[in-house]
Design a protein around this motif. Structure first.
Motif: not given
Length: 66
Positions: A21-38
């Motif tokens: 992954l790129m730096m900051e390449g993990l997109v996480y939804d804090l409310e639902h506690q799931v990874i939503v993007g890479l």
């Protein structure tokens, strides 16, 4: 790589993810506690997209997977 993941230490797993992954390449939804993007490194995107799109849960958009 998938077979090695289960045997990898936490440090080795971190190194694998950093390599993909790129730096900051993990997109996480804090409310639902799931990874939503890479946002993978450009050299990895085609292979990662191919593998994840087959699950039916991910699609490639722009330079990432959502």
């Amino acid at each position: 790589m998938a077979a090695s993941w289960s045997e990898a230490t936490p440090e080795e797993r971190r190194d694998i993810v950093v390599g993909l992954l790129m730096m900051e390449g993990l997109v996480y939804d804090l409310e639902h506690q799931v990874i939503v993007g890479l946002i993978p490194r450009p050299s990895v995107l085609p292979v990662l997209a191919l593998g994840l799109q087959q699950t039916g849960k991910w699609e490639q958009r722009e330079e990432g997977l959502w």
